[in-house]
Design an enzyme around this catalytic site. Sequence first.
Site, mmCIF file in Angstrom:
data_model
loop_
_atom_site.group_PDB
_atom_site.id
_atom_site.type_symbol
_atom_site.label_atom_id
_atom_site.label_comp_id
_atom_site.label_asym_id
_atom_site.label_seq_id
_atom_site.Cartn_x
_atom_site.Cartn_y
_atom_site.Cartn_z
ATOM 1 N N PRO A 2 0.957 -1.088 -0.042
ATOM 2 C CA PRO A 2 0.098 0.131 -0.139
ATOM 3 C C PRO A 2 0.860 1.374 -0.098
ATOM 4 C CG PRO A 2 -0.798 -1.616 1.451
ATOM 5 C CD PRO A 2 0.300 -1.949 1.107
ATOM 6 N N GLU A 3 0.399 2.151 -0.777
ATOM 7 C CA GLU A 3 1.144 3.453 -1.066
ATOM 8 C C GLU A 3 0.336 4.443 -0.274
ATOM 9 O OE1 GLU A 3 2.792 4.316 -4.840
ATOM 10 O OE2 GLU A 3 3.316 2.294 -5.083
#
Length: 271
Positions: A2-3
């Site tokens: 996840p960013e």
Amino acid sequence: MPELPEVEAERRRLEPAMRGARITRVVLRRANLRKPFPKGFVADLEGRRVASVDRRGKYLLVVLDNASTLLMHLGMTGSFRIDRTRSSAPADIHDHVVFTLSNRVVVTFNDPRRFGVMDLVGGEAAPSHAAFVKMGPEPLSPIFDAEALARALAGKRVALKVALLDQKVVAGLGNIYASEALHLAGLSPRRRSSTLATSTGRPRLQAVRLTAAIKKVLNDAIARKEQAYRGGRFRVYDHAGKPCPTRACSGTIRRIVQAGRSTFYCPVCQR
């Protein structure tokens, strides 16, 4: 992994569910995630009221009423399930941490690969935590502008895409959205980082374009409220062999490997 947009989306889900509520019970279904839980983790959380749910880079920060902060990182596969029920019974073998709140909400952290992290820091210690002490500016904040980016890149000989993944340059930007921003800005991921700054560290036009592109791709991703791996709306990421989406460009998206990560770009319009 996840960013920033995915972490911000989780924050926006957790904030209305947790803010103002008291943590009445914490259940650890294992002794560790990527790292062991800190000593006294459960006792220090139970009874505390949630003042706010914030984000710094790719970390979630649950600020408590005694000024201590619960730091949480999703790792590669972490996510939260929010149940408006009194029950905290596990629904999945990968449910590792369960927070029961006074507002009858149960927040469960699920992490199949167990690369997530949870830590609890007291008082004013959060900003000086090892995860944040060298972290760069938030890309969506006013302080992240072309001048800040140029200062961070001045004198760097490393490829521009590799520099953008350095959390000391800009916080929270990851592999996917770095590729997306570079394409939108029309800049090659192979370009030397220092070329975005003058010899005195002032921003060139490319730094202005890239700063604006970073903000746009992140804001657009957050607005879509979708997980990166459920996407399909990317400009270039994971689109190797497909036509470049830039109008009037005859290029084809190419995949290369930089610093062990996949980079997707158009060799025609990104210079």
